[in-house]
Scaffold this active site. Structure first.
Site, PDB file in Angstrom:
ATOM      1  N   HIS A 137      19.324 -18.320 -17.326  1.00 64.72           N
ATOM      2  CA  HIS A 137      18.196 -18.723 -16.479  1.00 64.72           C
ATOM      3  C   HIS A 137      17.633 -17.495 -15.775  1.00 64.72           C
ATOM      4  O   HIS A 137      18.383 -16.598 -15.398  1.00 64.72           O
ATOM      5  CB  HIS A 137      18.674 -19.721 -15.409  1.00 64.72           C
ATOM      6  N   ASN A 176      20.516 -22.514 -23.955  1.00 60.64           N
ATOM      7  CA  ASN A 176      19.703 -21.291 -24.116  1.00 60.64           C
ATOM      8  C   ASN A 176      20.223 -20.126 -23.278  1.00 60.64           C
ATOM      9  O   ASN A 176      19.481 -19.248 -22.874  1.00 60.64           O
ATOM     10  CB  ASN A 176      18.224 -21.593 -23.851  1.00 60.64           C
ATOM     11  N   TYR A 218      17.682 -27.365  -9.998  1.00 62.40           N
ATOM     12  CA  TYR A 218      16.783 -27.943 -11.011  1.00 62.40           C
ATOM     13  C   TYR A 218      15.972 -29.125 -10.477  1.00 62.40           C
ATOM     14  O   TYR A 218      15.447 -29.909 -11.277  1.00 62.40           O
ATOM     15  CB  TYR A 218      17.587 -28.348 -12.245  1.00 62.40           C
TER      16      TYR A 218
HETATM   17  P1  IDP Z   1      13.124 -21.802 -18.475  1.00 63.54           P
HETATM   18  O1  IDP Z   1      14.629 -21.798 -18.314  1.00 63.54           O
HETATM   19  O2  IDP Z   1      12.706 -20.996 -19.666  1.00 63.54           O
HETATM   20  O3  IDP Z   1      12.397 -21.410 -17.224  1.00 63.54           O
HETATM   21  P2  IDP Z   1      12.262 -24.542 -17.932  1.00 63.54           P
HETATM   22  O4  IDP Z   1      11.086 -25.176 -18.585  1.00 63.54           O
HETATM   23  O5  IDP Z   1      12.142 -24.142 -16.496  1.00 63.54           O
HETATM   24  O6  IDP Z   1      12.706 -23.302 -18.843  1.00 63.54           O
HETATM   25  O7  IDP Z   1      13.482 -25.545 -18.096  1.00 63.54           O
HETATM   26  C1  IDP Z   1      14.684 -25.335 -17.378  1.00 63.54           C
HETATM   27  C2  IDP Z   1      15.842 -25.548 -18.311  1.00 63.54           C
HETATM   28  O8  IDP Z   1      15.888 -26.924 -18.695  1.00 63.54           O
HETATM   29  C3  IDP Z   1      15.744 -24.789 -19.660  1.00 63.54           C
HETATM   30  O9  IDP Z   1      16.201 -23.459 -19.564  1.00 63.54           O
HETATM   31  C4  IDP Z   1      16.631 -25.632 -20.540  1.00 63.54           C
HETATM   32  O10 IDP Z   1      18.007 -25.333 -20.323  1.00 63.54           O
HETATM   33  C5  IDP Z   1      16.341 -27.027 -20.032  1.00 63.54           C
HETATM   34  N1  IDP Z   1      15.296 -27.676 -20.817  1.00 63.54           N
HETATM   35  C6  IDP Z   1      13.967 -27.497 -20.728  1.00 63.54           C
HETATM   36  N2  IDP Z   1      13.291 -28.250 -21.602  1.00 63.54           N
HETATM   37  C7  IDP Z   1      14.230 -28.927 -22.280  1.00 63.54           C
HETATM   38  C8  IDP Z   1      14.185 -29.901 -23.336  1.00 63.54           C
HETATM   39  O11 IDP Z   1      13.120 -30.284 -23.830  1.00 63.54           O
HETATM   40  N3  IDP Z   1      15.379 -30.376 -23.774  1.00 63.54           N
HETATM   41  C9  IDP Z   1      16.571 -29.973 -23.253  1.00 63.54           C
HETATM   42  N4  IDP Z   1      16.660 -29.084 -22.264  1.00 63.54           N
HETATM   43  C10 IDP Z   1      15.517 -28.568 -21.786  1.00 63.54           C
HETATM   44 MG    MG Z   2      12.265 -22.396 -15.375  1.00 62.84          MG
END
Ligand code: IDP
Ligand code: MG
Length: 152
Positions: free
Chosen positions: A118, A115, A52
């Protein structure tokens, strides 16, 4: 243009704790993708931080690292034509509340942080993430069903 790709997919600690690993694997397998790497591990802080690193300046980064290292995850590699896009479509958008039913996040997630899963977002990130999580390499095999999954 037909592009065979391999993408990195990881069931996060919430997906593992909620007992969704089998159902998640089904989604990718039934779509027609080929499983070429699979293992369960509790990520070290170092591994999670590398994975990350792109988000290291974001406010949610410390919480994200704590979450990802909190327990076992299931790391997978899936191959197929345009596998990166196909996997992202199966997964759905980041916030589970915005994700359509039928996607993994749409069916099982109610949050942006928790969520479930990944998936790599581009060829360069897939290559980086596969090297990071599977330094031992992947499994080279042909799935016989691909003769029926793809027209040619
Ligand atoms: P993605 O997993 O859909 O590619 P990314 O924007 O790459 O999403 O973000 C990586 C991970 O960081 C997300 O899957 C989520 O677990 C976490 N994340 C992203 N934005 C937020 C936020 O605003 N609050 C808390 N966790 C977040
Ligand atoms: Mg991502």
């Amino acid at each position: 243009m037909i592009t065979m790709q391999t993408t990195f997919v990881m069931v996060k600690p919430d997906g593992v704790q909620r007992g969704l690993v089998g159902k998640i694997i089904d989604r990718f397998e039934e779509k027609g993708l080929r499983l070429v790497g699979l293992k369960q591990l509790t990520p070290t802080h170092e591994l999670a931080a590398s994975h990350y690193a792109v988000h290291s300046e974001r406010p949610f980064y410390p919480g994200l690292l704590k979450f990802i290292t909190s327990g076992p995850v299931v790391a997978m590699a899936w191959s197929g034509v345009e596998a990166i896009k196909v996997a992202r479509n199966i997964i759905g958008p980041t916030n589970g509340r915005d994700a359509s039913p039928g996607t993994i996040r749409g069916d099982w997630a109610m949050d942006i942080g928790h969520n479930i899963i990944h998936g790599s977002d581009a060829e360069e990130t897939a290559e980086f993430e596969l090297g990071l999580w599977f330094p031992e390499g992947l499994v080279d095999w042909k799935r016989a069903a691909e003769d029926w999954v793809y027209e040619e």
